[in-house]
Design a protein around this motif. Structure first.
Motif, PDB file in Angstrom:
ATOM      1  N   THR A  59      58.746  25.354  55.902  1.00  0.00           N
ATOM      2  CA  THR A  59      58.430  23.929  55.966  1.00  0.00           C
ATOM      3  C   THR A  59      57.156  23.726  56.782  1.00  0.00           C
ATOM      4  O   THR A  59      56.976  24.311  57.848  1.00  0.00           O
ATOM      5  CB  THR A  59      59.584  23.133  56.608  1.00  0.00           C
ATOM      6  OG1 THR A  59      60.781  23.370  55.866  1.00  0.00           O
ATOM      7  CG2 THR A  59      59.279  21.644  56.593  1.00  0.00           C
ATOM      8  N   LYS A  73      53.324  19.013  59.005  1.00  0.00           N
ATOM      9  CA  LYS A  73      53.326  17.570  58.769  1.00  0.00           C
ATOM     10  C   LYS A  73      54.681  17.090  58.266  1.00  0.00           C
ATOM     11  O   LYS A  73      55.150  16.008  58.648  1.00  0.00           O
ATOM     12  CB  LYS A  73      52.228  17.203  57.763  1.00  0.00           C
ATOM     13  CG  LYS A  73      51.954  15.711  57.686  1.00  0.00           C
ATOM     14  CD  LYS A  73      50.676  15.433  56.905  1.00  0.00           C
ATOM     15  CE  LYS A  73      50.353  13.937  56.926  1.00  0.00           C
ATOM     16  NZ  LYS A  73      49.079  13.650  56.218  1.00  0.00           N
ATOM     17  N   GLU A  74      55.335  17.872  57.420  1.00  0.00           N
ATOM     18  CA  GLU A  74      56.656  17.488  56.917  1.00  0.00           C
ATOM     19  C   GLU A  74      57.685  17.503  58.040  1.00  0.00           C
ATOM     20  O   GLU A  74      58.566  16.641  58.105  1.00  0.00           O
ATOM     21  CB  GLU A  74      57.088  18.432  55.802  1.00  0.00           C
ATOM     22  CG  GLU A  74      58.427  18.030  55.169  1.00  0.00           C
ATOM     23  CD  GLU A  74      58.837  18.957  54.050  1.00  0.00           C
ATOM     24  OE1 GLU A  74      60.001  18.820  53.583  1.00  0.00           O
ATOM     25  OE2 GLU A  74      58.027  19.805  53.627  1.00  0.00           O
ATOM     26  N   LEU A  93      59.880  14.314  59.192  1.00  0.00           N
ATOM     27  CA  LEU A  93      61.342  14.360  59.203  1.00  0.00           C
ATOM     28  C   LEU A  93      61.902  13.950  60.559  1.00  0.00           C
ATOM     29  O   LEU A  93      62.861  13.182  60.658  1.00  0.00           O
ATOM     30  CB  LEU A  93      61.826  15.763  58.839  1.00  0.00           C
ATOM     31  CG  LEU A  93      61.712  16.170  57.371  1.00  0.00           C
ATOM     32  CD1 LEU A  93      62.009  17.655  57.203  1.00  0.00           C
ATOM     33  CD2 LEU A  93      62.677  15.348  56.517  1.00  0.00           C
TER      34      LEU A  93
END
Length: 211
Positions: free
Chosen positions: A21, A24-25, A29
């Motif tokens: 992952t 930025k994700e 989240l």
């Protein structure tokens, strides 16, 4: 006696990421879920590490100048969870009793512990989860002491005892047959979830153990 465990009070709905992952994700989240850390879970369901806000901060530091420390410089350049995460992770087993969990939280100086069952991640337990135990209504605590301690374990004669609870402080009054029963009543009452203090004022008829 019923014993609360990590599994009985933990948060089960977890936001997780994989080792691949992207930065930025992960940040999105965490912001969207309102959490300060996310566990990193491998393809086999095993807990590989955790990415916290502290792991993301070095990138912001890098934008403002030099980052001190080799580990922080590495994280400042990291783009994937596998490079950002902290490992190993502090964990407890789902079956661990809450007193043991509280001791680990305090001893490790952490805000959360991830909960494993059979080696797989099943939840997270935070300090606030433990605090919730002490919010039990006094009436619930009283009912459990009467039912579990005096009725089920001691099989005390109805009317031979009285339990009162105020602000989590339990007072035990009455007359039991044996001195050992008085001791057991106090010890088991202290284990009931939500009990902060036990005032054992029970008396006894028979001296069945050494003073």
């Amino acid at each position: 006696m019923r014993t609360l465990t990590a599994g009985s009070v933990m948060t089960r709905d977890l936001v997780t990421v994989t080792p691949d992952t992207e930065f930025k994700e992960i940040a999105a989240l965490m912001a969207g879920a309102g959490v300060s850390a996310v566990p990193v879970v491998g393809p086999d369901g095993a807990l590989a590490g955790v990415v916290s806000e502290a792991d993301l901060l070095p990138r912001g530091e890098a934008a403002g100048g030099r980052v001190r420390g080799r580990a922080r410089r590495r994280k400042a350049a990291a783009l994937l969870a596998r490079d950002l995460m902290t490992s190993p992770v502090r964990t407890v087993d789902a079956g661990d009793p809450l007193p043991a969990v509280a001791k680990r939280l305090s001893g490790y100086h952490v805000r959360r512990l991830f909960v494993l069952d059979g080696g797989k991640l099943v939840g997270v337990i935070a300090r606030r989860d433990l605090m919730g135990v002490y919010l039990r209504p006094d009436t619930d605590v009283q009912a459990e002491v009467e039912t579990e301690v005096f009725d089920r374990v001691l099989r005390a004669r109805p009317g031979s005892y009285r339990v009162s609870v105020t602000g989590g402080c339990v007072t035990l009054l009455g007359l039991l047959e044996r001195r050992s029963a008085v001791r057991i009543a106090g010890e088991l009452t202290a284990q009931v979830p939500g009990v902060l203090e036990v005032r054992n004022r029970l008396d006894y008829v028979w001296q069945d153990q050494a003073r």
